[in-house]
Design a protein around this motif. Structure first.
Motif, PDB file in Angstrom:
ATOM      1  N   LEU A 139       0.562  -1.161   0.471  1.00 58.59           N
ATOM      2  CA  LEU A 139      -0.495   0.268   0.013  1.00 58.59           C
ATOM      3  C   LEU A 139       1.096   0.915  -0.073  1.00 58.59           C
ATOM      4  O   LEU A 139       0.644   2.497  -0.522  1.00 58.59           O
ATOM      5  CB  LEU A 139      -1.122  -0.073   1.152  1.00 58.59           C
ATOM      6  CG  LEU A 139      -2.039  -1.130   1.015  1.00 58.59           C
ATOM      7  CD1 LEU A 139      -2.969  -1.031   1.793  1.00 58.59           C
ATOM      8  CD2 LEU A 139      -2.881  -0.990   0.265  1.00 58.59           C
ATOM      9  N   ASN A 140       2.508   1.521   0.616  1.00 54.71           N
ATOM     10  CA  ASN A 140       2.727   2.335   1.035  1.00 54.71           C
ATOM     11  C   ASN A 140       3.612   2.614  -0.326  1.00 54.71           C
ATOM     12  O   ASN A 140       3.330   3.804  -0.754  1.00 54.71           O
ATOM     13  CB  ASN A 140       4.173   2.099   2.029  1.00 54.71           C
ATOM     14  CG  ASN A 140       3.405   2.373   3.419  1.00 54.71           C
ATOM     15  OD1 ASN A 140       2.370   2.339   3.083  1.00 54.71           O
ATOM     16  ND2 ASN A 140       3.793   1.699   3.927  1.00 54.71           N
ATOM     17  N   TYR A 141       4.056   1.878  -0.937  1.00 51.62           N
ATOM     18  CA  TYR A 141       4.584   1.420  -2.221  1.00 51.62           C
ATOM     19  C   TYR A 141       3.742   2.559  -3.547  1.00 51.62           C
ATOM     20  O   TYR A 141       4.129   2.964  -4.221  1.00 51.62           O
ATOM     21  CB  TYR A 141       4.956   0.038  -2.814  1.00 51.62           C
ATOM     22  CG  TYR A 141       6.115   0.391  -3.977  1.00 51.62           C
ATOM     23  CD1 TYR A 141       7.292   1.145  -3.844  1.00 51.62           C
ATOM     24  CD2 TYR A 141       6.006  -0.480  -4.786  1.00 51.62           C
ATOM     25  CE1 TYR A 141       8.308   1.192  -5.500  1.00 51.62           C
ATOM     26  CE2 TYR A 141       6.900  -0.433  -6.004  1.00 51.62           C
ATOM     27  CZ  TYR A 141       7.945   0.336  -6.233  1.00 51.62           C
ATOM     28  OH  TYR A 141       8.485   0.398  -7.735  1.00 51.62           O
ATOM     29  N   ALA A 142       2.646   1.356  -3.481  1.00 51.26           N
ATOM     30  CA  ALA A 142       1.625   1.832  -4.223  1.00 51.26           C
ATOM     31  C   ALA A 142       1.073   3.648  -4.576  1.00 51.26           C
ATOM     32  O   ALA A 142       1.166   3.779  -5.414  1.00 51.26           O
ATOM     33  CB  ALA A 142       0.041   1.366  -4.433  1.00 51.26           C
ATOM     34  N   ASN A 143       0.943   3.715  -3.316  1.00 49.22           N
ATOM     35  CA  ASN A 143       0.942   5.159  -2.569  1.00 49.22           C
ATOM     36  C   ASN A 143       1.881   6.418  -2.842  1.00 49.22           C
ATOM     37  O   ASN A 143       1.851   7.524  -3.860  1.00 49.22           O
ATOM     38  CB  ASN A 143       0.298   4.620  -1.133  1.00 49.22           C
ATOM     39  CG  ASN A 143      -0.385   6.932  -1.189  1.00 49.22           C
ATOM     40  OD1 ASN A 143      -1.580   7.280  -1.366  1.00 49.22           O
ATOM     41  ND2 ASN A 143       0.267   6.943  -0.283  1.00 49.22           N
ATOM     42  N   GLU A 144       2.871   5.873  -2.833  1.00 48.49           N
ATOM     43  CA  GLU A 144       3.922   6.792  -3.549  1.00 48.49           C
ATOM     44  C   GLU A 144       4.373   6.515  -4.921  1.00 48.49           C
ATOM     45  O   GLU A 144       4.444   8.461  -5.314  1.00 48.49           O
ATOM     46  CB  GLU A 144       5.495   5.747  -2.793  1.00 48.49           C
ATOM     47  CG  GLU A 144       5.936   5.983  -1.519  1.00 48.49           C
ATOM     48  CD  GLU A 144       7.000   5.031  -1.570  1.00 48.49           C
ATOM     49  OE1 GLU A 144       7.829   5.026  -2.226  1.00 48.49           O
ATOM     50  OE2 GLU A 144       7.347   4.908  -0.171  1.00 48.49           O
ATOM     51  N   LEU A 145       3.933   6.225  -5.803  1.00 50.94           N
ATOM     52  CA  LEU A 145       3.873   6.195  -6.905  1.00 50.94           C
ATOM     53  C   LEU A 145       2.521   6.740  -7.726  1.00 50.94           C
ATOM     54  O   LEU A 145       2.430   6.367  -8.519  1.00 50.94           O
ATOM     55  CB  LEU A 145       4.803   4.811  -7.400  1.00 50.94           C
ATOM     56  CG  LEU A 145       5.644   4.287  -7.268  1.00 50.94           C
ATOM     57  CD1 LEU A 145       5.991   3.374  -7.768  1.00 50.94           C
ATOM     58  CD2 LEU A 145       7.129   6.008  -7.658  1.00 50.94           C
ATOM     59  N   GLN A 146       1.188   5.928  -6.504  1.00 51.60           N
ATOM     60  CA  GLN A 146       0.379   7.699  -7.386  1.00 51.60           C
ATOM     61  C   GLN A 146      -0.415   6.100  -8.199  1.00 51.60           C
ATOM     62  O   GLN A 146      -1.229   6.647  -8.481  1.00 51.60           O
ATOM     63  CB  GLN A 146       0.866   8.609  -7.948  1.00 51.60           C
ATOM     64  CG  GLN A 146       1.400   9.546  -6.608  1.00 51.60           C
ATOM     65  CD  GLN A 146       1.102  11.551  -7.685  1.00 51.60           C
ATOM     66  OE1 GLN A 146       1.501  11.201  -8.366  1.00 51.60           O
ATOM     67  NE2 GLN A 146       1.114  12.272  -7.039  1.00 51.60           N
TER      68      GLN A 146
END
Length: 103
Positions: free
Chosen positions: A86-93
């Motif tokens: 979730l954090n990685y996906a959020n970072e890359l929008q």
């Protein structure tokens, strides 16, 4: 009156103490119409240690069936992996969703 040899047999056996395994949890990715397939494959390889082929198969399951299981872990590991995705996906929008469910 004679007793059947099978009567109460299980109640008389001492319980064998087995080490109790922790409950296991499935980590699953959910389909959406925006996250690129390549990004999903990358997440599965990166966070679930899958080969490119395995990651592609899971991604296709997410794409066609709406959900795909990336792995089954104890609760703390499952939640950690979910948060990493979730954090990685959020970072890359990317709106990629990852959830944990009892296995």
């Amino acid at each position: 009156m004679a007793h059947s040899p099978f009567e109460n047999n299980t109640a008389l056996k001492p319980e064998v103490a087995k080490p109790k395994l922790p409950p296991m949890f499935k980590v699953m990715l959910l389909n959406d119409d925006y996250t690129p397939m390549e990004f999903v494959v990358e997440c599965i390889e990166r966070f679930f240690n899958k080969s490119r082929e395995q990651a592609t198969q899971i991604m296709l399951k997410v794409h066609t069936e709406g959900v795909g299981v990336c792995g089954i872990y104890s609760q703390d590991i499952a939640e950690t992996k979910m948060n990493q995705v979730l954090n990685y996906a959020n970072e890359l929008q990317h709106p990629l969703q990852c959830v944990v469910d009892p296995a």
